[in-house]
Design a protein around this motif. Structure first.
Motif, PDB file in Angstrom:
ATOM      1  N   ALA A  26      -0.245 -21.909 -11.408  1.00 12.53           N
ATOM      2  CA  ALA A  26      -0.317 -23.359 -12.306  1.00 12.53           C
ATOM      3  C   ALA A  26      -0.705 -24.370 -11.567  1.00 12.53           C
ATOM      4  CB  ALA A  26       1.319 -23.491 -12.736  1.00 12.53           C
ATOM      5  N   ALA A  27      -0.404 -24.425 -10.168  1.00 15.60           N
ATOM      6  CA  ALA A  27      -0.717 -25.428  -9.429  1.00 15.60           C
ATOM      7  C   ALA A  27      -2.365 -25.277  -8.979  1.00 15.60           C
ATOM      8  CB  ALA A  27       0.004 -25.407  -7.922  1.00 15.60           C
ATOM      9  N   SER A  28      -2.821 -24.176  -9.054  1.00 14.32           N
ATOM     10  CA  SER A  28      -4.120 -23.992  -8.998  1.00 14.32           C
ATOM     11  C   SER A  28      -5.029 -24.605  -9.990  1.00 14.32           C
ATOM     12  CB  SER A  28      -4.817 -22.399  -8.607  1.00 14.32           C
ATOM     13  OG  SER A  28      -4.568 -21.789  -9.772  1.00 14.32           O
ATOM     14  N   LEU A  29      -4.590 -24.635 -11.110  1.00 15.68           N
ATOM     15  CA  LEU A  29      -5.186 -25.369 -12.432  1.00 15.68           C
ATOM     16  C   LEU A  29      -4.851 -26.910 -12.592  1.00 15.68           C
ATOM     17  CD1 LEU A  29      -3.675 -22.592 -15.151  1.00 15.68           C
ATOM     18  CD2 LEU A  29      -5.983 -22.789 -14.040  1.00 15.68           C
ATOM     19  N   PHE A  30      -3.994 -27.280 -11.678  1.00 20.89           N
ATOM     20  CA  PHE A  30      -3.498 -28.874 -11.824  1.00 20.89           C
ATOM     21  C   PHE A  30      -4.405 -29.732 -10.786  1.00 20.89           C
ATOM     22  CE2 PHE A  30      -1.273 -32.676 -12.252  1.00 20.89           C
ATOM     23  CZ  PHE A  30      -0.589 -32.460 -13.328  1.00 20.89           C
ATOM     24  N   GLN A  72       7.819 -18.205 -13.812  1.00 18.24           N
ATOM     25  CA  GLN A  72       8.836 -17.562 -13.443  1.00 18.24           C
ATOM     26  C   GLN A  72       9.259 -17.299 -11.937  1.00 18.24           C
ATOM     27  OE1 GLN A  72      10.984 -16.169 -16.386  1.00 18.24           O
ATOM     28  NE2 GLN A  72       9.673 -18.126 -17.061  1.00 18.24           N
ATOM     29  N   ASP A  73       8.428 -17.423 -11.029  1.00 20.15           N
ATOM     30  CA  ASP A  73       8.538 -17.254  -9.471  1.00 20.15           C
ATOM     31  C   ASP A  73       7.296 -17.910  -8.803  1.00 20.15           C
ATOM     32  OD1 ASP A  73       6.336 -15.840 -10.002  1.00 20.15           O
ATOM     33  OD2 ASP A  73       7.308 -13.927 -10.064  1.00 20.15           O
ATOM     34  N   PHE A  74       7.385 -18.004  -7.563  1.00 19.26           N
ATOM     35  CA  PHE A  74       6.420 -18.930  -6.734  1.00 19.26           C
ATOM     36  C   PHE A  74       5.026 -18.516  -6.887  1.00 19.26           C
ATOM     37  CE2 PHE A  74       4.917 -20.589  -2.681  1.00 19.26           C
ATOM     38  CZ  PHE A  74       5.068 -21.912  -2.821  1.00 19.26           C
ATOM     39  N   ASP A  75       4.653 -17.216  -7.301  1.00 17.66           N
ATOM     40  CA  ASP A  75       3.440 -17.045  -7.408  1.00 17.66           C
ATOM     41  C   ASP A  75       2.770 -17.251  -8.901  1.00 17.66           C
ATOM     42  OD1 ASP A  75       5.004 -15.144  -9.032  1.00 17.66           O
ATOM     43  OD2 ASP A  75       3.941 -13.440  -8.444  1.00 17.66           O
ATOM     44  N   ASP A  76       3.791 -17.443  -9.890  1.00 22.22           N
ATOM     45  CA  ASP A  76       3.446 -18.228 -11.057  1.00 22.22           C
ATOM     46  C   ASP A  76       3.105 -19.858 -10.847  1.00 22.22           C
ATOM     47  OD1 ASP A  76       3.448 -15.922 -12.463  1.00 22.22           O
ATOM     48  OD2 ASP A  76       5.478 -16.196 -13.549  1.00 22.22           O
ATOM     49  N   PHE A  77       3.915 -19.996 -10.215  1.00 18.35           N
ATOM     50  CA  PHE A  77       4.074 -21.778  -9.836  1.00 18.35           C
ATOM     51  C   PHE A  77       2.523 -21.874  -9.185  1.00 18.35           C
ATOM     52  CE2 PHE A  77       4.930 -24.770  -6.412  1.00 18.35           C
ATOM     53  CZ  PHE A  77       5.109 -25.751  -7.056  1.00 18.35           C
ATOM     54  N   ARG A  78       2.362 -21.309  -8.060  1.00 21.07           N
ATOM     55  CA  ARG A  78       1.161 -21.609  -7.265  1.00 21.07           C
ATOM     56  C   ARG A  78      -0.101 -21.274  -8.285  1.00 21.07           C
ATOM     57  NH1 ARG A  78      -0.727 -18.701  -2.912  1.00 21.07           N
ATOM     58  NH2 ARG A  78      -1.766 -20.741  -2.320  1.00 21.07           N
ATOM     59  N   THR A 127      -4.203 -27.531 -19.262  1.00 17.15           N
ATOM     60  CA  THR A 127      -3.634 -26.041 -19.262  1.00 17.15           C
ATOM     61  C   THR A 127      -2.675 -25.946 -18.311  1.00 17.15           C
ATOM     62  OG1 THR A 127      -5.923 -25.416 -19.990  1.00 17.15           O
ATOM     63  CG2 THR A 127      -4.682 -23.650 -19.048  1.00 17.15           C
ATOM     64  N   ALA A 128      -2.664 -26.661 -17.262  1.00 23.43           N
ATOM     65  CA  ALA A 128      -1.631 -26.218 -16.145  1.00 23.43           C
ATOM     66  C   ALA A 128      -0.144 -26.584 -16.600  1.00 23.43           C
ATOM     67  CB  ALA A 128      -1.982 -27.384 -14.885  1.00 23.43           C
ATOM     68  N   ILE A 129      -0.085 -27.584 -17.582  1.00 26.21           N
ATOM     69  CA  ILE A 129       1.280 -28.019 -18.100  1.00 26.21           C
ATOM     70  C   ILE A 129       2.183 -26.813 -18.532  1.00 26.21           C
ATOM     71  CG2 ILE A 129       2.252 -29.506 -19.691  1.00 26.21           C
ATOM     72  CD1 ILE A 129       0.131 -31.613 -19.398  1.00 26.21           C
ATOM     73  N   PHE A 130       1.362 -26.057 -19.260  1.00 22.68           N
ATOM     74  CA  PHE A 130       1.890 -24.890 -19.859  1.00 22.68           C
ATOM     75  C   PHE A 130       2.279 -23.711 -19.078  1.00 22.68           C
ATOM     76  CE2 PHE A 130      -0.700 -27.168 -23.016  1.00 22.68           C
ATOM     77  CZ  PHE A 130       0.292 -27.547 -23.931  1.00 22.68           C
ATOM     78  N   ALA A 131       1.240 -23.583 -17.952  1.00 20.86           N
ATOM     79  CA  ALA A 131       1.423 -22.540 -17.048  1.00 20.86           C
ATOM     80  C   ALA A 131       2.630 -23.064 -16.129  1.00 20.86           C
ATOM     81  CB  ALA A 131       0.387 -22.516 -15.854  1.00 20.86           C
ATOM     82  N   LEU A 132       2.940 -24.269 -15.824  1.00 23.70           N
ATOM     83  CA  LEU A 132       3.994 -24.770 -14.926  1.00 23.70           C
ATOM     84  C   LEU A 132       5.307 -24.362 -15.865  1.00 23.70           C
ATOM     85  CD1 LEU A 132       2.947 -28.059 -13.584  1.00 23.70           C
ATOM     86  CD2 LEU A 132       3.933 -26.024 -12.288  1.00 23.70           C
TER      87      LEU A 132
END
Length: 884
Positions: free
Chosen positions: A511-515, A503-509, A494-499
């Motif tokens: 996504a990282a929480s799912l990876f 759109q910004d660092f909060d979205d990135f983190r 699932t993290a692949i699609f969140a990455l």
């Protein structure tokens, strides 16, 4: 016979003429057969090539999808909806790489014997025991509806391609397999086939399983030595596996940034805006470390890492240090060489980006997996390197019949049965047994079985010893189980699609929480000028042990007690240094609140990269060209150490003397054309083998970054007892260096001649691209169809340009920077890319290895991203249309 009769009789051709005629007929026949075979092979090969122009009608599409390919065959897919977008990605992946996809899913499911026969049954048994496919099925079942829909749409696209072709029409490999296994027909694609490949990548990046196994077996061997005891064994293990050199090489996050917590909601919490960056960096942090002094400036320690191991480089530089004023992000993951490349380059674009269709992303994917793994969207770029944290542990289990001991009581083993189907052979029934820690893996490989046969040295003095305290009767046996994060269902799929949509660092983190698996260092840059880093992953919290050696499974105090909370994992956002470097080095110092690993890469690559960034930034603002040049840096740190050490050592023979003199004028770079680089690497190989391998009790010589540290410490201590080796009649450091230098000359002279100036590293270190299936069949004509090379390359083991080779085996390249990218946040169209082979998995297709020559010399090319640039770069355009 009369003269007239003789003249009337037909003349009999001479023996030579008759042989000539027979030979001509044979040759003519061979030519006819060869021509016919050539036409057949050419026809067989070409009919599997994909259609890349015109239009194709497909059931399952809701609207037209455009596939534009550039001159390297790299597709940009544009669709109106996510269903059509991922359907088309599945179709295009199958066009270019279906055999690779099919083979991979058989590997991850433990079903390779169904394709290639009984020789693969042992591999299947091991993979079935690990259970990747079952874990993948559980992950698909647990997905949210939107994500599962992406995987289902992708599978529909793959199956649409399968519906249009079969056998050799899919790929040349099926024509060859059909000769041995004519009944084989590919099955329809399923979402779990995609997700299971992430388990295979997690295994490739699994951490310290080999080190833990090696240490266990070595401990047993050392204990068998005369007069050995736990103390001497521990001392030798500490020498051979030294701690990370924190005083010399950098950590990734010297200072943890303070960032707002994500919370537990589905949507991540807001972060501080870029206007408050300065205040955020100066705010009090949860944990803070002092950065190692003079690491960047100390050129004598700034190079290299475990070349023959799996690693990676990535770094990101702030716009404060760049010519454009915007960040630059570089990444080159180091993986085993493969043909085709493990990566597939593609762009996925919604024709109108919206909440319903949010994708406008390009980068590297895996064939068989929807989405983009590494790359950028319209605002954010990201890269990966292996986290190198310890996420695997062995447990020694005490087993009696169908039970095992656990805290003083017998509890039932979990058992299941699998059937391994074998092409051309009988089915094999496999019983899989598991404990609370995981599957029992002893009995499946020699190494794991050897640990179970003699577990006491592996457990060591700190644990209860089997001889005195292990529970059970005389009938009890030992077995080895594997605890590994990847054997639990997770959310990386699932993290692949969140990455891809961050759109910004909060979205990135978020996504990282799912990876969670495989655990990776994640670096970040955005078009607002921010850079960042996040440690993701499911990282265990251990009980009594640290996982450096196998632990007693019958004592629950050695169990994992949980996982490090995501909010307490290291993070860096806009650090004051202006850059972040990750190269499998230690993430933080040992002051960090949680244990992460004792098996980091030793940090020479990271130190060298940081040194080059700082050195160049001190002179001028950095450019993308600087990033690409750093990726190709070839300096061999241990080679320069040996050059210094040999300066006052006398060697015998004019040839060896001349060879040693080569080093004195060497710049330390492992360039392909360098004679000195060739000699330095052969010298290093001979020295390591003479010190460690050529002993009555051989010591391990894998992990060249580890050995850099060990040998460097030895060079600083001529009295180190390892310099003495009675087996080869060596009694000290100078004698060991001289012998190794002389043997290196003899070896290289036999390989490349006695004229030292004509030696070169590139040919010695060349890579032959080998198909992972039929390319290693042992049948030369078949191998010739699929393999390519050799290609001379620069770089080496424990070098930033990490083209790894195996000590004591061969100098040929085995592990590689599998791709290289430099993303320019000021202009995505100017960002550059390259990977090991090419877009196509079809042998003889023009894009089979069309990127290899550039890869070998470090040439990266721009890749059009904007709609206007994509249209201008398009060579072929294919329109997929709804049927009817």
């Amino acid at each position: 016979m009369t003269d007239s009769q003789e003249s009337a009789a037909p003349s009999r051709p001479s023996l030579g003429v008759r042989i000539g005629r027979i030979a001509f007929l044979v040759v003519a026949g061979i030519v006819v057969v060869a021509v016919a075979a050539a036409f057949f092979v050419t026809w067989t090969i070409q009919r599997s090539f994909p259609q890349t122009e015109g239009s194709i009608e497909l059931d399952g599409l809701s609207a037209e999808v455009t596939v534009q390919r550039d001159d390297r065959g790299i597709p940009t897919i544009t669709a109106d909806s996510t269903d059509d977008l991922f359907y088309a990605q599945g179709f295009v992946h199958a066009q270019d790489r279906f055999f690779e996809m099919d083979f991979r899913r058989h590997v991850t499911a433990g079903r390779v014997a169904e394709m290639f026969g009984e020789s693969q049954a042992g591999t299947d048994a091991f993979l079935r025991t690990l259970g990747w496919r079952k874990v993948a099925e559980a992950e698909v079942e647990a997905m949210d509806d939107t994500t599962r829909g992406y995987y289902e749409a992708y599978a529909d696209g793959v199956n649409a391609y399968l519906a249009s072709r079969s056998g050799a029409e899919l790929s040349l490999e099926y024509a060859v397999i059909g000769l041995q296994n004519p009944a084989y027909v590919p099955e329809p694609w399923e979402p779990a086939d995609s997700v299971a490949w992430l388990k295979a990548m997690a295994w490739d990046l699994r951490g310290n399983i080999e080190d833990e196994t090696e240490r266990s077996l070595l401990a047993a061997e050392l204990n068998e030595g005369a007069g050995a005891d736990d103390a001497t064994t521990d001392d030798m293990l500490a020498t051979l596996y030294p701690d990370y050199p924190f005083d010399e090489n950098p950590v990734i996050v010297p200072k943890i940034s303070t960032v707002p917590t994500l919370g537990t909601d589905a949507e991540p919490a807001a972060f501080l805006s870029s206007e408050t960056d300065g205040e955020m960096q100066q705010a009090s942090t949860t944990v803070e470390w002092k950065e190692t002094a003079n690491v960047i400036e100390a050129a004598s320690v700034l190079v290299g890492d475990v070349g023959e191991g799996i690693g990676s480089n990535s770094w990101v530089v702030s716009g404060d240090l760049t010519e454009t004023g915007m960040p630059l992000l570089a990444n080159d993951p180091h993986l085993g060489a493969s043909l085709p490349s493990v990566w597939y380059q593609v762009q996925l674009k919604c024709s109108t980006v919206s909440e319903e269709c949010p994708f406008d992303v390009g980068g590297f994917s895996f064939s068989g997996l929807p989405g983009i793994v590494i790359g950028h969207n319209q605002k954010v770029a990201w890269g990966f390197t292996n986290l190198t944290t310890d996420v695997t542990d062995f447990y020694i289990e005490r087993v009696e019949g169908d039970q095992y001991w656990r805290d003083g009581a017998l509890v039932p083993l979990e058992e299941s049965t699998e059937t391994i189907k074998v092409a051309g052979g009988d089915d094999i029934e496999l019983t899989i047994r598991s404990t609370v820690h995981g599957p029992l893996i002893s009995g499946l490989t020699d190494d794991f079985t050897a640990i179970a046969d003699d577990p006491e040295p592996a457990l060591g003095a700190e644990a209860v010893t089997p001889a005195t305290s292990a529970p059970g009767s005389d009938d009890a046996e030992y077995a080895v189980s594997l605890r590994w994060t990847a054997l639990d269902p997770g959310t990386a799929a699932t993290a692949i699609f969140a990455l891809s949509t961050a759109q910004d660092f909060d979205d990135f983190r978020y996504a990282a929480s799912l990876f969670d698996v495989p655990a990776q260092n994640l670096i970040y840059a955005d078009t607002e000028g921010n850079i960042g880093y996040q440690t993701p992953g499911r990282l265990p919290i251990r009980g009594a042990g640290d996982g450096w050696m196998p632990q007693p499974g019958w004592d629950s105090s050695y169990d994992w007690t949980g996982f490090i909370p995501f909010e307490e994992l290291p993070v860096s956002y806009n650090p004051n240094s202006g850059y972040i470097v990750t190269a499998n080095n230690a993430i933080v110092t040992d002051d960090y609140a949680y244990f992460l690993s004792r098996d980091w890469d030793y940090g020479y690559r990271a130190a060298r990269i940081a040194h080059l960034i700082e050195r160049r930034a001190a002179v001028a603002l950095l450019t993308a060209d600087d990033m690409r040049e750093i990726q190709m840096d070839d300096e061999m740190w241990i080679g320069t150490q040996l050059t210094t050490a040999l300066a006052d050592v006398e060697v015998s023979g004019a040839g060896a003397t001349e060879a040693v003199e080569l080093l004195q004028g060497w710049d330390g770079q492992n360039t392909a054309s360098s004679a000195a680089a060739a000699y330095a690497n052969v010298l290093w190989s001979n020295l390591v083998q003479n010190i460690f391998a050529e002993r009555a009790q051989p010591l391990p010589i894998d992990g060249q970054g580890r050995l850099f540290t060990v040998v460097s410490d030895m060079l600083a201590d001529p009295s180190d007892p390892l310099w003495v080796n009675e087996q080869i009649d060596v009694d000290g450091m100078e004698q060991m260096l001289a012998l190794s230098a002389e043997e290196a000359y003899d070896e290289l002279a036999a390989l490349q001649g006695t004229t030292v100036s004509r030696w070169n590293w590139g040919d010695l270190h060349a890579i032959t691209l080998t198909s992972e299936t039929l390319g290693s069949s042992g049948i030369a004509p078949i191998e010739a169809l699929f393999n390519r090379g050799p290609f001379p390359v620069s770089g080496g083991a424990s070098v930033v340009n990490a083209t790894g080779w195996e000590l004591g085996v061969s100098y040929a390249t085995t592990t590689v920077p599998s791709m290289r990218m430099v993303v320019d946040l000021s202009d995505f169209d100017a960002s550059t890319w390259n990977h090991l082979t090419g877009a196509s998995g079809h042998a003889y297709n023009e894009h089979y290895t069309d990127q290899t020559a550039d890869w070998a010399v470090g040439i990266q090319k721009p890749w059009a991203y904007s709609a206007k640039a994509v249209k201008a770069a398009a060579v072929d355009t294919l329109v997929l249309t709804p049927a009817g």
